[in-house]
Write a protein that holds these residues in place. Structure first.
Motif, PDB file in Angstrom:
ATOM      1  N   VAL A   1       4.095  27.202  -4.196  1.00  0.00           N
ATOM      2  CA  VAL A   1       2.924  26.403  -3.838  1.00  0.00           C
ATOM      3  C   VAL A   1       2.901  25.115  -4.654  1.00  0.00           C
ATOM      4  N   LEU A   2       2.848  23.992  -3.954  1.00  0.00           N
ATOM      5  CA  LEU A   2       2.699  22.685  -4.581  1.00  0.00           C
ATOM      6  C   LEU A   2       1.305  22.169  -4.264  1.00  0.00           C
ATOM      7  N   LEU A   3       0.572  21.778  -5.299  1.00  0.00           N
ATOM      8  CA  LEU A   3      -0.774  21.257  -5.141  1.00  0.00           C
ATOM      9  C   LEU A   3      -0.818  19.884  -5.804  1.00  0.00           C
ATOM     10  N   CYS A   4      -1.091  18.866  -5.016  1.00  0.00           N
ATOM     11  CA  CYS A   4      -1.125  17.482  -5.511  1.00  0.00           C
ATOM     12  C   CYS A   4      -2.565  16.989  -5.456  1.00  0.00           C
ATOM     13  N   LEU A   5      -3.115  16.624  -6.622  1.00  0.00           N
ATOM     14  CA  LEU A   5      -4.517  16.237  -6.699  1.00  0.00           C
ATOM     15  C   LEU A   5      -4.677  14.904  -7.415  1.00  0.00           C
ATOM     16  N   ASP A   6      -5.798  14.253  -7.144  1.00  0.00           N
ATOM     17  CA  ASP A   6      -6.101  12.985  -7.809  1.00  0.00           C
ATOM     18  C   ASP A   6      -6.728  13.241  -9.173  1.00  0.00           C
ATOM     19  N   ILE A   7      -6.247  12.530 -10.177  1.00  0.00           N
ATOM     20  CA  ILE A   7      -6.883  12.529 -11.495  1.00  0.00           C
ATOM     21  C   ILE A   7      -7.432  11.125 -11.708  1.00  0.00           C
ATOM     22  N   SER A   8      -8.729  11.007 -11.774  1.00  0.00           N
ATOM     23  CA  SER A   8      -9.343   9.677 -11.829  1.00  0.00           C
ATOM     24  C   SER A   8      -9.711   9.290 -13.254  1.00  0.00           C
TER      25      SER A   8
ATOM     26  N   ARG B   1      -1.246  33.700 -11.058  1.00  0.00           N
ATOM     27  CA  ARG B   1      -0.258  32.658 -11.355  1.00  0.00           C
ATOM     28  C   ARG B   1      -0.676  31.325 -10.749  1.00  0.00           C
ATOM     29  N   PHE B   2      -0.298  30.252 -11.447  1.00  0.00           N
ATOM     30  CA  PHE B   2      -0.724  28.923 -11.049  1.00  0.00           C
ATOM     31  C   PHE B   2       0.248  28.291 -10.059  1.00  0.00           C
ATOM     32  N   PRO B   3      -0.248  27.367  -9.237  1.00  0.00           N
ATOM     33  CA  PRO B   3       0.656  26.563  -8.402  1.00  0.00           C
ATOM     34  C   PRO B   3       1.331  25.506  -9.265  1.00  0.00           C
ATOM     35  N   ARG B   4       2.330  24.833  -8.700  1.00  0.00           N
ATOM     36  CA  ARG B   4       2.874  23.632  -9.347  1.00  0.00           C
ATOM     37  C   ARG B   4       1.930  22.477  -9.020  1.00  0.00           C
ATOM     38  N   LEU B   5       1.374  21.872 -10.053  1.00  0.00           N
ATOM     39  CA  LEU B   5       0.330  20.858  -9.880  1.00  0.00           C
ATOM     40  C   LEU B   5       0.900  19.474 -10.195  1.00  0.00           C
ATOM     41  N   PHE B   6       0.590  18.492  -9.317  1.00  0.00           N
ATOM     42  CA  PHE B   6       1.099  17.129  -9.479  1.00  0.00           C
ATOM     43  C   PHE B   6      -0.036  16.118  -9.345  1.00  0.00           C
ATOM     44  N   TYR B   7       0.196  14.910  -9.908  1.00  0.00           N
ATOM     45  CA  TYR B   7      -0.782  13.826  -9.818  1.00  0.00           C
ATOM     46  C   TYR B   7      -0.045  12.494  -9.710  1.00  0.00           C
ATOM     47  N   ASP B   8      -0.770  11.462  -9.316  1.00  0.00           N
ATOM     48  CA  ASP B   8      -0.228  10.103  -9.243  1.00  0.00           C
ATOM     49  C   ASP B   8      -0.578   9.387 -10.543  1.00  0.00           C
ATOM     50  N   PRO B   9       0.406   9.058 -11.390  1.00  0.00           N
ATOM     51  CA  PRO B   9       0.105   8.449 -12.690  1.00  0.00           C
ATOM     52  C   PRO B   9      -0.555   7.077 -12.582  1.00  0.00           C
ATOM     53  N   ARG B  10      -0.410   6.414 -11.451  1.00  0.00           N
ATOM     54  CA  ARG B  10      -1.037   5.094 -11.302  1.00  0.00           C
ATOM     55  C   ARG B  10      -2.556   5.180 -11.353  1.00  0.00           C
ATOM     56  N   SER B  11      -3.105   6.364 -11.017  1.00  0.00           N
ATOM     57  CA  SER B  11      -4.561   6.517 -11.022  1.00  0.00           C
ATOM     58  C   SER B  11      -5.144   6.418 -12.418  1.00  0.00           C
TER      59      SER B  11
ATOM     60  N   VAL C   1       6.055  16.946   4.887  1.00  0.00           N
ATOM     61  CA  VAL C   1       6.476  17.643   3.664  1.00  0.00           C
ATOM     62  C   VAL C   1       7.561  16.851   2.938  1.00  0.00           C
ATOM     63  N   GLU C   2       8.501  16.308   3.683  1.00  0.00           N
ATOM     64  CA  GLU C   2       9.583  15.530   3.069  1.00  0.00           C
ATOM     65  C   GLU C   2       9.037  14.286   2.380  1.00  0.00           C
ATOM     66  N   HIS C   3       8.025  13.669   2.957  1.00  0.00           N
ATOM     67  CA  HIS C   3       7.417  12.487   2.327  1.00  0.00           C
ATOM     68  C   HIS C   3       6.835  12.858   0.961  1.00  0.00           C
ATOM     69  N   ILE C   4       6.103  13.958   0.901  1.00  0.00           N
ATOM     70  CA  ILE C   4       5.514  14.388  -0.373  1.00  0.00           C
ATOM     71  C   ILE C   4       6.603  14.790  -1.359  1.00  0.00           C
ATOM     72  N   ASP C   5       7.602  15.529  -0.886  1.00  0.00           N
ATOM     73  CA  ASP C   5       8.715  15.919  -1.762  1.00  0.00           C
ATOM     74  C   ASP C   5       9.437  14.687  -2.313  1.00  0.00           C
ATOM     75  N   SER C   6       9.584  13.666  -1.479  1.00  0.00           N
ATOM     76  CA  SER C   6      10.270  12.438  -1.918  1.00  0.00           C
ATOM     77  C   SER C   6       9.482  11.729  -3.012  1.00  0.00           C
ATOM     78  N   LEU C   7       8.155  11.714  -2.886  1.00  0.00           N
ATOM     79  CA  LEU C   7       7.329  11.105  -3.928  1.00  0.00           C
ATOM     80  C   LEU C   7       7.499  11.825  -5.261  1.00  0.00           C
ATOM     81  N   ILE C   8       7.696  13.126  -5.210  1.00  0.00           N
ATOM     82  CA  ILE C   8       7.933  13.902  -6.428  1.00  0.00           C
ATOM     83  C   ILE C   8       9.325  13.611  -6.979  1.00  0.00           C
TER      84      ILE C   8
END
Length: 219
Positions: free
Chosen positions: A101-108, A137-147, A202-209
Motif C-alpha cells: 500500500v502506497l499512501l501519498c498525502l500533502d504536508i502543509s 502495519r503501516f503503509p508506505r507514506l509519501f509527500y511532496d517536499p515542495r509543499s 499508477v505509473e505516473h505516481i510511481d514515476s514521481l516517486i
C-alpha cells in the motif's frame, strides 16, 4: 452514418455476401467495445442525490480497496478522522501481508510557521501514527517536499485524489480522505475499470516517486 445507412449503401453497391458479413461483424465488434467502455466507467458522488444511478463515493472507495490483490495506490490532499476512513484499508493490510500500500498525502506549512522541514515531517508522522492510522502495519507514506518550501512562491500542494487497485480499477474524485467528503459534501468522481487507464495513473505516481518528486515519510 448509422448501421442502416451502411447496409443500404452495401446493397446499392451490390456488395458481395462475404463483404456484408464482414461489415456486420465489424459493427457488432464496435458495439461490444462501446458497451464494455460504458460499463467500465461509472460516475460516483457524495452528498444530496437529485438523480438516481450514481454510486456513492465511500462505496466506490471500498470497492477499490477490496478488489486489490497485490497493490493499492492512494493519493489525497486532506486526511481527517483517518481511523474511520482508512479502517477497511488497514484491515486488508492485516489480512493480506503480501498487499503493498502506497499512501501519498500533502504536508502543509502553515502561514507563519518557520519550523525546519524535518520538524514538520516529524510532527505529521507522529500525528498520523497516533491519530489517523487505525493500527497494525503501516503503509508506505509519501509527500511532496515542495509543499514545505520556506519560500511561499515555490510551494505546491499534493492535490490529487486517487485510489487505484493494481491495474484493475481507479477512482478519481474531488473527495478528500474525510468522512464529510465521502458522505456529506457535494463531491463528484469517476470509477474506471479500464486497465490501461488505471495503469497510466499508477505509473505516473510511481514515476514521481522514482525521480524523487515524492519522498518517503519515515514511520
Amino acid at each position: 452514418m448509422d448501421d442502416r445507412q451502411v447496409l443500404a449503401n452495401l446493397t446499392d453497391l451490390s456488395a458481395s455476401l462475404p463483404l456484408v458479413v464482414w461489415m456486420l461483424r465489424a459493427i457488432a465488434r464496435e458495439r461490444q467495445t462501446a458497451e464494455k467502455i460504458i460499463a467500465a466507467v461509472e460516475p460516483v458522488a457524495s452528498g444530496p442525490r437529485v438523480v438516481s444511478g450514481l454510486r456513492e463515493t465511500a462505496e466506490a472507495f471500498r470497492e477499490v480497496i477490496d478488489r486489490a490483490q497485490r497493490r493499492i495506490v492512494i493519493t489525497g490532499f486532506a486526511l481527517h478522522n483517518g481511523r474511520s476512513v482508512l479502517r477497511r484499508l488497514s484491515e486488508r493490510m492485516q489480512g493480506s501481508p503480501e498487499l503493498e500500500v502506497l499512501l501519498c498525502l500533502d504536508i502543509s506549512r502553515q502561514p507563519g510557521d518557520t519550523s525546519d522541514e524535518q520538524s514538520l515531517i516529524g510532527r505529521f508522522a507522529e500525528k498520523f501514527r497516533a491519530s489517523e492510522w487505525p493500527g497494525g502495519r503501516f503503509p508506505r507514506l509519501f509527500y511532496d517536499p515542495r509543499s514545505l518550501s520556506s519560500e511561499s512562491t515555490a510551494r505546491s500542494v499534493l492535490h490529487a485524489k486517487v485510489a487505484a487497485a493494481d491495474h484493475s480499477c481507479v477512482l478519481v474524485s474531488s473527495a478528500n480522505l474525510t468522512e464529510s467528503a465521502f458522505n456529506r459534501n457535494i463531491e463528484i468522481g469517476i470509477l474506471c475499470s479500464i486497465r490501461n487507464v488505471t495503469a497510466s495513473v499508477v505509473e505516473h505516481i510511481d514515476s514521481l516517486i522514482r525521480v524523487g518528486m515524492l519522498l518517503p515519510v519515515p514511520l
